[in-house]
Scaffold this motif. Structure first.
Motif, mmCIF file in Angstrom:
data_model
loop_
_atom_site.group_PDB
_atom_site.id
_atom_site.type_symbol
_atom_site.label_atom_id
_atom_site.label_comp_id
_atom_site.label_asym_id
_atom_site.label_seq_id
_atom_site.Cartn_x
_atom_site.Cartn_y
_atom_site.Cartn_z
ATOM 1 N N GLY A 291 -22.441 15.619 -6.889
ATOM 2 C CA GLY A 291 -21.733 14.543 -6.204
ATOM 3 C C GLY A 291 -22.159 14.341 -4.769
ATOM 4 O O GLY A 291 -21.573 13.507 -4.068
ATOM 5 N N CYS A 292 -23.169 15.086 -4.287
ATOM 6 C CA CYS A 292 -23.690 14.876 -2.934
ATOM 7 C C CYS A 292 -24.055 13.410 -2.742
ATOM 8 O O CYS A 292 -24.677 12.799 -3.614
ATOM 9 N N VAL A 293 -23.641 12.824 -1.609
ATOM 10 C CA VAL A 293 -23.904 11.402 -1.349
ATOM 11 C C VAL A 293 -24.964 11.198 -0.276
ATOM 12 O O VAL A 293 -25.063 10.128 0.320
ATOM 13 N N HIS A 294 -25.746 12.256 0.008
ATOM 14 C CA HIS A 294 -26.874 12.088 0.935
ATOM 15 C C HIS A 294 -26.374 11.720 2.330
ATOM 16 O O HIS A 294 -26.986 10.927 3.041
ATOM 17 N N SER A 295 -25.241 12.318 2.745
ATOM 18 C CA SER A 295 -24.684 12.000 4.061
ATOM 19 C C SER A 295 -25.390 12.738 5.190
ATOM 20 O O SER A 295 -25.111 12.494 6.370
ATOM 21 N N LEU A 296 -26.304 13.651 4.840
ATOM 22 C CA LEU A 296 -27.103 14.410 5.811
ATOM 23 C C LEU A 296 -26.218 15.175 6.798
ATOM 24 O O LEU A 296 -26.482 15.206 7.994
ATOM 25 N N SER A 297 -25.169 15.805 6.259
ATOM 26 C CA SER A 297 -24.265 16.590 7.101
ATOM 27 C C SER A 297 -24.161 18.032 6.613
ATOM 28 O O SER A 297 -23.177 18.712 6.894
ATOM 29 N N CYS A 298 -25.200 18.503 5.898
ATOM 30 C CA CYS A 298 -25.178 19.855 5.318
ATOM 31 C C CYS A 298 -25.011 20.941 6.382
ATOM 32 O O CYS A 298 -24.471 22.011 6.105
ATOM 33 N N ASN A 299 -25.513 20.682 7.586
ATOM 34 C CA ASN A 299 -25.528 21.702 8.634
ATOM 35 C C ASN A 299 -24.336 21.604 9.588
ATOM 36 O O ASN A 299 -24.317 22.250 10.626
#
Length: 529
Positions: free
Chosen positions: A414-422
């Motif tokens: 369900g990852c939406v590629h929000s680029l907030s992993c870190n």
């Protein structure tokens, strides 16, 4: 702007006061007006941000727009093929397959087939029916020194640590792996209870921090390793030398994700950023690496043991091959991680500019193993931005026996590629330790989606194989894949990456492209001769 702010503030305050004086029900207007004035005064007096000082209150809009930019870019601006690090076309195919939805494409390709670098697979007029191929494609991993070989799927979950990912994300990945019978790599963060709940097969990764098998000084603890390696869920052990996102650097766990639970599992203090060492303490040479692998295999009662690396200096991998020839010790598998890999936190320079890309690295590793006559003993696993069936086929054609995917599996979750992993603020609860966020990730639903993605991707692989007249990935060769070099030249993979004759490097025939690496490689040192 500061002068304008002063006059505007006085005007707003006077207007709000006048309205409140004549209508007691509107006194609430004084609160927001006062708040804005106080914010503006703070902006004028603070010294950190010139924009706030020069444009009180309205200067904050810059940060608001900057925070919204990734989402506006993704949803309204980027095309199906232009997004990075993963474009919408591949995100969509993962979502569709995970949801068991229609995954066909209307009206032809959206890819420019005449651009430099375009790649395609050669089909055959002798194509066969997909029903003639077993879609449960597998490979046996375990060399002559392994007592418990593992029959692995050719498509598995790449290294994703608990800590980098949430408890519910780990639960869902592992349960999905059990549903389809494929392997789940733990990442270097150790084996958490969430890795064991779902009953899926585990590849236990041991990194340079030895999390889960370290003593109080951070050194390798053989007794702790033996205890964890004996778990029935652990099918293989992977020793991580380096990774594609930040090769030569060591893993990074942001302080915000280092909760007391994560710290307890890893054996580190909580609340601080955890940066793994760049290198291992237990060995310093290729021979030392192989001796440590043999030790791990014995401690693990003969389970398959291999290593993972992102290729840097070619002579260093040749040195490992020379050490295998000299010692007779073989890893059961080697995972090749491309420089384009990465699913968590990494410095920009490492993500963008360090490490050999997967295709070149994989060809080098396979060629060296073949050239030294080692390939029959060792399985090669490819990892690095593998999302679709064609990605698998390209790497299998280059010589990989199986592939791993991290970001593909995260998208299936369900990852939406929000680029907030870190940041610990992942909105879908995948890459966060915030309970308020990860409770939104429903384990049973997402586990089924992970299993669906795996099943439909392998079915697509089987489809591609039958189009080439093949019944198993072992029939794929480099001549099956073509690449447009430029507008005047097209080359097959076997022309771009010429395969070596088995054993030729042992017999003294060294092709010019490997001559320098072979000459510099030493079995007793990673340093060049």
């Amino acid at each position: 702007m500061r002068t304008a702010f002063i006059f505007a503030s006085l005007g707003l305050l006077a207007a709000a006061g006048w309205v409140a004086a004549y209508d007691l029900d509107d006194r609430w207007l004084l609160a927001p007006v006062t708040a804005l004035i106080l914010l503006g005064l703070y902006d004028v007096l603070q010294t950190r941000h010139a924009i706030w000082r020069n444009y009180p209150v309205v200067g904050h809009l810059r940060w608001v727009m900057e925070s919204l930019r990734p989402y506006v870019q993704q949803y309204f601006i980027e095309s199906d093929t232009s997004g990075m690090p993963i474009n919408r076309m591949f995100r969509s195919i993962v979502y569709q397959r995970a949801k068991n939805a229609r995954d066909t494409l209307p009206y032809g390709t959206r890819v420019d087939t005449y651009r430099d670098g375009y790649e395609w697979m050669a089909h055959s007029l002798g194509a066969i029916e997909v029903t003639e191929v077993d879609p449960d494609l597998r490979v046996m991993i375990g060399g002559p020194q392994c007592r418990h070989p593992y029959r692995a799927s050719i498509f598995n979950i790449s290294a994703l640590s608990f800590g980098a990912l949430s408890p519910n994300a780990i639960r869902a990945l592992n349960a999905g792996a059990r549903l389809r019978g494929f392997a789940h790599n733990t990442g270097e963060g150790g084996i958490s209870p969430y890795h064991l709940e779902g009953g899926g097969d585990l590849v236990w990764q041991i990194g340079t921090g030895y999390f889960g098998c370290r003593d109080r000084h951070g050194c390798f603890d053989p007794a702790r390793f033996r205890d964890r390696a004996a778990l029935p869920a652990v099918k293989m052990i992977e020793l991580k030398l380096s990774q594609g996102a930040k090769p030569g650097h060591g893993g990074i766990l942001p302080a915000a994700k280092n909760t007391p639970e994560v710290a307890r599992i890893r054996g580190v203090p909580p609340g601080i950023e955890i940066v793994s060492p760049a290198t291992h303490r237990t060995f310093t040479s290729p021979i030392g690496l192989l001796e440590f692998i043999a030790r791990l295999r014995e401690l693990a009662d003969g389970k398959p043991v291999g290593f993972k690396l992102a290729v840097g200096e070619p002579h260093e991998f040749v040195a490992i091959c020379k050490a295998m020839v000299k010692t007779g010790i073989y890893p059961d598998f080697i995972t090749v991680d491309g420089g384009e890999g990465g699913s968590g936190a990494a410095p920009l320079e490492y993500s963008n500019s360090v490490g050999m890309p997967l295709r070149e690295a994989l060809a080098l590793v396979v060629d060296c193993l073949v050239g030294y006559g080692l390939k029959p003993h060792i399985r090669v696993i490819a990892s690095g931005k593998i999302l679709s069936a064609f990605h698998l086929v390209k790497n299998l054609a280059l010589g990989a026996d199986a592939c791993n995917s991290a970001r593909g599996m995260m998208l299936a979750l369900g990852c939406v590629h929000s680029l907030s992993c870190n940041t610990n603020r992942c909105p879908t609860g995948v890459a966060t330790q915030n309970p308020a966020l990860y409770r939104g990730l429903v384990v049973r639903d997402k586990a089924r989606r992970v299993a669906n993605y795996h099943a439909k991707t392998l079915h697509a692989v089987a489809d591609l194989l039958t189009s080439a007249g093949l019944r198993h990935p072992c029939g794929l060769q480099r001549h099956h894949i073509y690449r447009r070099i430029d507008q005047a030249r097209v080359r097959r993979y076997d022309e771009i990456f010429p395969p070596l004759e088995a054993g030729c490097l042992r017999q003294g025939y060294v092709p010019p492209r490997l001559a320098e690496a072979v000459a510099r490689a030493r079995a007793d040192s990673f340093l060049p001769a």
